[in-house]
Design a protein around this motif. Structure first.
Motif, PDB file in Angstrom:
ATOM      1  N   VAL A  27       0.838  -1.576   0.097  1.00 36.64           N
ATOM      2  CA  VAL A  27       0.402  -0.275   0.025  1.00 36.64           C
ATOM      3  C   VAL A  27       0.606   1.218   0.382  1.00 36.64           C
ATOM      4  N   GLN A  28       1.978   1.420   0.880  1.00 38.40           N
ATOM      5  CA  GLN A  28       2.379   2.631   0.820  1.00 38.40           C
ATOM      6  C   GLN A  28       3.439   2.859  -0.669  1.00 38.40           C
ATOM      7  N   PHE A  31       1.022   3.861  -3.024  1.00 37.04           N
ATOM      8  CA  PHE A  31       0.998   5.497  -2.612  1.00 37.04           C
ATOM      9  C   PHE A  31       1.879   6.212  -3.253  1.00 37.04           C
ATOM     10  N   TRP A  34       2.197   6.913  -6.627  1.00 36.40           N
ATOM     11  CA  TRP A  34       0.373   7.550  -7.413  1.00 36.40           C
ATOM     12  C   TRP A  34       1.378   9.004  -6.575  1.00 36.40           C
ATOM     13  N   ILE A  75      -4.508  13.000  -2.384  1.00 38.22           N
ATOM     14  CA  ILE A  75      -4.004  12.031  -1.937  1.00 38.22           C
ATOM     15  C   ILE A  75      -2.598  11.564  -1.043  1.00 38.22           C
ATOM     16  N   ILE A  76      -2.460  12.308  -0.370  1.00 38.28           N
ATOM     17  CA  ILE A  76      -1.799  12.571   0.942  1.00 38.28           C
ATOM     18  C   ILE A  76      -2.778  12.283   2.064  1.00 38.28           C
ATOM     19  N   TRP A  79      -4.051   8.986   1.815  1.00 32.65           N
ATOM     20  CA  TRP A  79      -2.638   7.846   2.135  1.00 32.65           C
ATOM     21  C   TRP A  79      -3.226   7.822   3.623  1.00 32.65           C
ATOM     22  N   ASP A  83      -3.764   3.954   5.906  1.00 31.17           N
ATOM     23  CA  ASP A  83      -2.599   4.138   6.948  1.00 31.17           C
ATOM     24  C   ASP A  83      -3.453   4.175   8.069  1.00 31.17           C
TER      25      ASP A  83
END
Length: 102
Positions: A27-28, A31, A34, A75-76, A79, A83
């Protein structure tokens, strides 16, 4: 290192699988890719700004940069939310699967 299995009634302990760790790292990486792709998409002069000159060109490019910044910020934010959800899920899983106290 533990001694080899010598006829006791308990089987040797199984090696723990680290599935969550690999899912979390995947996942990290997704992202991060991305965010990099989103930031890179804002470089250069947008097609809508072609043919403009002077102050109009500067305003058009600045607007494109602001849009890129907002997009990367979203996006961040997503993210961080993902998380947080993953951490909460892992915490609940760990609490549910722990051994009871004797």
């Amino acid at each position: 290192m533990q001694p080899p299995y010598q006829g006791s009634t308990a089987p040797p302990p199984r090696k723990r699988r680290r599935v969550f760790l690999w899912v979390f790292l995947a996942v990290q990486i997704l992202f991060l890719a991305w965010v990099i792709a989103g930031a890179a998409s804002g470089s250069g002069t947008p097609d809508e700004c072609r043919g403009l000159t002077g102050n109009d060109l500067e305003v058009c490019e600045d607007a494109g940069d602001v849009g890129t910044t907002i997009g990367v910020g979203l996006i961040i934010g997503l993210w961080v939310a993902v998380d947080f959800i993953l951490a909460l899920t892992y915490l609940i899983y760990r609490l549910a699967s722990r051994r009871p106290r004797d």
